[in-house]
Motif scaffolding. Structure first.
Motif, short mmCIF file in Angstrom:
data_model
loop_
_atom_site.label_atom_id
_atom_site.label_comp_id
_atom_site.label_asym_id
_atom_site.label_seq_id
_atom_site.Cartn_x
_atom_site.Cartn_y
_atom_site.Cartn_z
N ASP A 184 -1.36 1.19 10.36
CA ASP A 184 -2.30 1.53 9.34
C ASP A 184 -2.41 0.40 8.41
O ASP A 184 -3.21 0.72 7.17
CB ASP A 184 -2.32 2.73 8.76
N PHE A 185 -1.76 -0.64 8.32
CA PHE A 185 -1.98 -1.59 7.22
C PHE A 185 -3.30 -2.47 7.72
O PHE A 185 -3.12 -3.47 8.42
CB PHE A 185 -0.64 -2.42 7.10
N LYS A 186 -4.45 -1.91 7.00
CA LYS A 186 -5.70 -2.84 7.70
C LYS A 186 -6.40 -3.03 6.38
O LYS A 186 -6.34 -2.48 5.33
CB LYS A 186 -6.56 -1.84 8.26
N PRO A 187 -7.15 -4.09 6.20
CA PRO A 187 -7.98 -4.55 5.07
C PRO A 187 -9.26 -3.79 4.95
O PRO A 187 -9.46 -3.14 6.12
CB PRO A 187 -8.29 -5.99 5.34
N SER A 188 -10.00 -3.66 3.89
CA SER A 188 -11.15 -2.93 3.57
C SER A 188 -12.31 -3.74 4.40
O SER A 188 -11.99 -4.39 4.60
CB SER A 188 -11.28 -2.65 2.15
N SER A 189 -13.36 -2.93 4.55
CA SER A 189 -14.59 -3.53 5.21
C SER A 189 -15.03 -4.68 4.33
O SER A 189 -15.70 -5.43 4.68
CB SER A 189 -15.47 -2.53 5.42
N GLN A 190 -14.86 -4.39 2.91
CA GLN A 190 -15.37 -5.44 1.93
C GLN A 190 -14.31 -6.73 1.65
O GLN A 190 -14.76 -7.37 0.86
CB GLN A 190 -15.44 -4.50 0.66
N TRP A 191 -13.13 -6.59 2.21
CA TRP A 191 -12.08 -7.51 1.83
C TRP A 191 -12.91 -8.96 2.17
O TRP A 191 -13.33 -9.44 3.38
CB TRP A 191 -10.91 -7.45 2.82
N PHE A 192 -12.91 -10.02 1.28
CA PHE A 192 -13.20 -11.33 1.35
C PHE A 192 -12.67 -12.07 2.31
O PHE A 192 -13.30 -12.78 2.98
CB PHE A 192 -13.07 -12.04 -0.01
N GLY A 193 -11.21 -11.81 2.74
CA GLY A 193 -10.61 -12.46 3.86
C GLY A 193 -11.24 -12.07 5.44
O GLY A 193 -11.06 -13.09 6.14
N ARG A 194 -12.37 -11.23 5.52
CA ARG A 194 -12.99 -11.18 6.63
C ARG A 194 -13.77 -12.36 6.91
O ARG A 194 -14.39 -12.60 8.00
CB ARG A 194 -13.86 -9.81 6.71
N TYR A 195 -14.28 -13.09 5.86
CA TYR A 195 -15.03 -14.12 6.07
C TYR A 195 -14.07 -15.49 6.58
O TYR A 195 -14.86 -16.51 6.85
CB TYR A 195 -15.51 -14.69 4.69
N SER A 196 -12.93 -15.41 6.47
CA SER A 196 -12.01 -16.56 7.08
C SER A 196 -12.42 -16.96 8.48
O SER A 196 -12.64 -16.09 9.29
CB SER A 196 -10.45 -16.14 6.88
#
Length: 233
Positions: A184-196
């Motif tokens: 359950d250690f997940k980033p939020s939908s808005q986490w900037f790292g999702r653009y990596s």
């Protein structure tokens, strides 16, 4: 029939072991976050206030949480002794080559820019305009300045004193693996790292690519970390 029962029992045992392991990982991750939130929180201008020169640093990013706590988004240690503060300062210097952390954020900005560029182009062309806005946008952007600004505005960190190099590096890799393997250690939908552009970063929720596949921190090591944290305080 006996073979079927044995097979079913084996599958049931595997499921039970997997569930137990998942619970242990989650409990250790929760405990880690509880412990880290006992420590003084720093920003770039506070680096000189750190009272020791060897240890591990944990970064938190605005908007990222884990079960009510600020979520750890990066774990870092230094190989050369007495370089904790220097490594922290390196992250804030306008030189991506001096910090993998900076480089990762910079790559995310470039991928974000690609999406924004294409979106602006679609809008301007649909209105029958020349892409003047895009030219202005391209001229004004400065990756190094944006990285520094993002680090200053969005991140804070804590440090745990660990003088022994071998222990320091083991804790670094064990904690990274622990976080990565906790379900359950997940980033939020808005986490900037999702653009990596790096899949490891996008999927792990950590600004890291190395250490994800090592052995997670054990319960015994979590207890040892708790002692180190209180010593750091």
């Amino acid at each position: 029939m006996v073979l079927v029962n044995n097979k079913e029992a084996s599958i049931s045992k595997e499921i039970c072991n997997f569930t137990t392991e998942s619970i242990i990982l989650r409990d250790n991750t929760m405990r880690l976050h509880e412990l880290l939130h006992q420590l003084p929180r720093y920003k770039r201008e506070d680096i000189s206030k750190i009272t020791f020169d060897n240890g591990i640093c944990f970064f938190f990013e605005e908007g990222e949480t884990y079960n009510g706590y600020d979520r750890v988004v990066r774990v870092g240690a230094h190989i050369v002794n007495n370089k904790l503060k220097q490594r922290l300062r390196d992250h804030y210097k306008p030189n991506q080559e001096g910090s993998v952390f900076r480089k990762s954020i910079g790559k995310a900005f470039l991928r974000y820019d690609q999406y924004k560029f294409e979106e602006m182009l679609d809008i301007e062309l649909s209105r029958g305009k020349l892409p003047q806005g895009i030219k202005k946008y391209e001229k004004e952007k400065n990756i190094e300045q944006r990285i520094t600004k993002y680090l200053n505005n969005k991140f804070s960190f804590v440090c745990v004193k660990i003088a022994d190099k071998k222990m320091r590096l083991r804790f670094e890799e064990g904690i990274i693996a622990l976080l990565h393997n906790t379900e359950d250690f997940k980033p939020s939908s808005q986490w900037f790292g999702r653009y990596s552009p790096n899949e490891e970063i996008r999927n792990s929720g950590l600004w890291l690519r190395d250490g994800l596949k090592y052995m997670p921190l054990t319960a015994v090591e979590v207890q040892k970390l708790e002692i180190l944290i209180w010593e750091s305080i």
